[in-house]
Scaffold this motif. Structure first.
Motif, PDB file in Angstrom:
ATOM      1  N   UNK A 283       3.727   3.160  -0.475  1.00 12.36           N
ATOM      2  CA  UNK A 283       3.152   1.813  -0.609  1.00 12.36           C
ATOM      3  C   UNK A 283       1.916   1.631   0.267  1.00 12.36           C
ATOM      4  N   UNK A 284       1.954   2.182   1.477  1.00 11.08           N
ATOM      5  CA  UNK A 284       0.791   2.082   2.371  1.00 11.08           C
ATOM      6  C   UNK A 284      -0.381   2.856   1.769  1.00 11.08           C
ATOM      7  N   UNK A 285      -0.077   4.020   1.191  1.00  4.67           N
ATOM      8  CA  UNK A 285      -1.109   4.840   0.563  1.00  4.67           C
ATOM      9  C   UNK A 285      -1.741   4.090  -0.609  1.00  4.67           C
ATOM     10  N   UNK A 286      -0.871   3.504  -1.452  1.00  8.21           N
ATOM     11  CA  UNK A 286      -1.340   2.740  -2.607  1.00  8.21           C
ATOM     12  C   UNK A 286      -2.255   1.596  -2.156  1.00  8.21           C
ATOM     13  N   UNK A 287      -1.827   0.894  -1.108  1.00  8.71           N
ATOM     14  CA  UNK A 287      -2.604  -0.242  -0.596  1.00  8.71           C
ATOM     15  C   UNK A 287      -3.958   0.240  -0.092  1.00  8.71           C
ATOM     16  N   UNK A 288      -3.967   1.364   0.638  1.00  6.76           N
ATOM     17  CA  UNK A 288      -5.226   1.889   1.187  1.00  6.76           C
ATOM     18  C   UNK A 288      -6.176   2.245   0.043  1.00  6.76           C
ATOM     19  N   UNK A 289      -5.632   2.820  -1.025  1.00  8.77           N
ATOM     20  CA  UNK A 289      -6.496   3.214  -2.139  1.00  8.77           C
ATOM     21  C   UNK A 289      -6.994   2.000  -2.924  1.00  8.77           C
ATOM     22  N   UNK A 290      -6.160   0.954  -2.978  1.00 14.44           N
ATOM     23  CA  UNK A 290      -6.625  -0.288  -3.622  1.00 14.44           C
ATOM     24  C   UNK A 290      -7.772  -0.910  -2.830  1.00 14.44           C
ATOM     25  N   UNK A 291      -7.664  -0.869  -1.497  1.00 15.44           N
ATOM     26  CA  UNK A 291      -8.727  -1.434  -0.651  1.00 15.44           C
ATOM     27  C   UNK A 291     -10.037  -0.692  -0.886  1.00 15.44           C
TER      28      UNK A 291
ATOM     29  N   UNK B 184      -1.025  -9.112   1.743  1.00 19.86           N
ATOM     30  CA  UNK B 184      -2.084  -8.744   2.696  1.00 19.86           C
ATOM     31  C   UNK B 184      -3.351  -8.320   1.954  1.00 19.86           C
ATOM     32  N   UNK B 185      -3.202  -7.587   0.852  1.00 19.77           N
ATOM     33  CA  UNK B 185      -4.380  -7.195   0.059  1.00 19.77           C
ATOM     34  C   UNK B 185      -5.037  -8.446  -0.534  1.00 19.77           C
TER      35      UNK B 185
ATOM     36  N   UNK C 154       7.487 -12.687  11.176  1.00 18.37           N
ATOM     37  CA  UNK C 154       7.473 -12.952   9.720  1.00 18.37           C
ATOM     38  C   UNK C 154       6.482 -12.045   8.994  1.00 18.37           C
ATOM     39  N   UNK C 155       5.606 -11.392   9.736  1.00 18.91           N
ATOM     40  CA  UNK C 155       4.546 -10.569   9.130  1.00 18.91           C
ATOM     41  C   UNK C 155       5.049  -9.135   8.924  1.00 18.91           C
ATOM     42  N   UNK C 156       4.817  -8.612   7.704  1.00 16.09           N
ATOM     43  CA  UNK C 156       5.284  -7.260   7.388  1.00 16.09           C
ATOM     44  C   UNK C 156       4.174  -6.305   6.959  1.00 16.09           C
ATOM     45  N   UNK C 157       2.932  -6.792   6.930  1.00 14.50           N
ATOM     46  CA  UNK C 157       1.816  -5.913   6.564  1.00 14.50           C
ATOM     47  C   UNK C 157       0.547  -6.361   7.286  1.00 14.50           C
ATOM     48  N   UNK C 158      -0.228  -5.365   7.731  1.00 19.03           N
ATOM     49  CA  UNK C 158      -1.473  -5.638   8.471  1.00 19.03           C
ATOM     50  C   UNK C 158      -2.582  -4.758   7.887  1.00 19.03           C
TER      51      UNK C 158
END
Ligand SMILES: [Zn+2]
Length: 210
Positions: A1-9, A162-163, A81-85
Motif C-alpha cells: 500500500x505504501x508503494x502504491x501510494x508513492x507511485x500515485x504521488x 492522505x493522498x 488518529x492519524x494512520x498515514x503521513x
C-alpha cells in the motif's frame, strides 16, 4: 500500500525523482512502513519498503528508511488518529513555501479536510528533531503544513485520505496563488470556518458509539 501510494504521488506530479516520502502506521501498533531513502519511486518494489519501530530501528527491509523518519514517527506518537503521513514537494505548495506565505481559510473543503488555515513551519535541516518539532507545531489541529523553502506535509486517517489531502493542499495553494496574482483574496466567513472545523473535528474524533 505504501508503494502504491508513492507511485500515485509520482503519477500525480506531487513528488519527483527521489523526493518526498510516504508512511503508514501498521495495525499491530508501534511500527510503521515507510519509503526508503534516496530511491527513485518508479524503481521501487514491495521489498524496498522499510518497516521501522517508533525508535527508528529497522524491523524489516534491507534499505535505509527515509531521512524524514523522525518526523513521521513523531506524528504517529502525537496524533493517535492519524494512520498515514506524506511529505510532498508539489509545485504550488512549494511556491508558497518559497514565498514564505501561509494559506488563510479560503475554501470550504480546505477547512473540512485539512483543518483550516495552512501554517508555514520553518525548515531546519531534514531529519532533525528540531524539524519534527517545528512541523508538528504547525500541524497542531490540522492535517497539512508547509515547510519553508522545502515542501509540505499532509496527514490522513488512512493512505487514501492522505493522498487526497495532498491533492487538496495543492489545489488550495494554486487557488491562493491565482487569487493573489489577480489582486483579490476573500477568506471564508467566521460561520463557514466554524462549521468546517466542527466537521473536521468530528471526522477525527467521532463521539463514542452508545
Ligand atoms: Zn523533502
Amino acid at each position: 500500500m505504501v508503494l502504491e501510494a508513492a507511485q500515485q504521488l509520482l503519477a500525480k506530479g506531487l513528488v519527483v525523482g527521489v523526493s518526498g516520502n510516504v508512511s503508514m502506521r501498521l495495525a499491530c501498533g508501534g511500527l510503521l512502513a515507510i519509503t526508503p531513502s534516496q530511491r527513485f519511486y518508479d524503481e521501487l518494489g514491495p521489498e524496498d519498503i522499510v518497516v521501522i519501530d517508533f525508535e527508528a530501528e529497522p524491523v524489516a527491509g534491507e534499505l535505509p528508511p527515509s531521512v524524514e523518519s523522525l518526523l513521521h514517527i513523531e506524528v504517529y506518537r502525537r496524533r493517535p488518529e492519524i494512520n498515514a503521513v506524506i511529505h510532498s514537494h508539489s509545485p504550488f505548495a512549494s511556491t508558497l513555501a518559497v514565498i514564505g506565505l501561509e494559506i488563510p481559510p479560503i475554501l470550504e473543503d480546505q477547512v473540512i479536510y485539512l483543518g483550516g488555515e495552512i501554517k508555514l513551519a520553518p525548515s531546519p535541516p531534514p531529519g532533525t528533531e528540531d524539524l519534527s518539532q517545528q512541523v508538528l507545531a504547525a500541524l497542531e489541529g490540522r492535517n497539512a503544513a508547509l515547510m519553508a523553502n522545502h515542501g509540505a506535509v499532509v496527514l490522513g486517517l488512512n493512505l487514501k485520505e492522505a493522498i487526497a489531502a495532498c491533492q487538496l493542499l495543492e489545489k488550495t495553494a494554486q487557488a491562493y496563488l491565482w487569487a493573489l496574482s489577480l489582486g483579490k483574496v476573500t477568506t471564508l466567513s467566521q460561520e463557514a470556518i466554524a462549521r468546517g472545523k466542527a466537521i473536521f473535528a468530528l471526522r477525527h474524533h467521532p463521539p463514542d458509539a452508545p
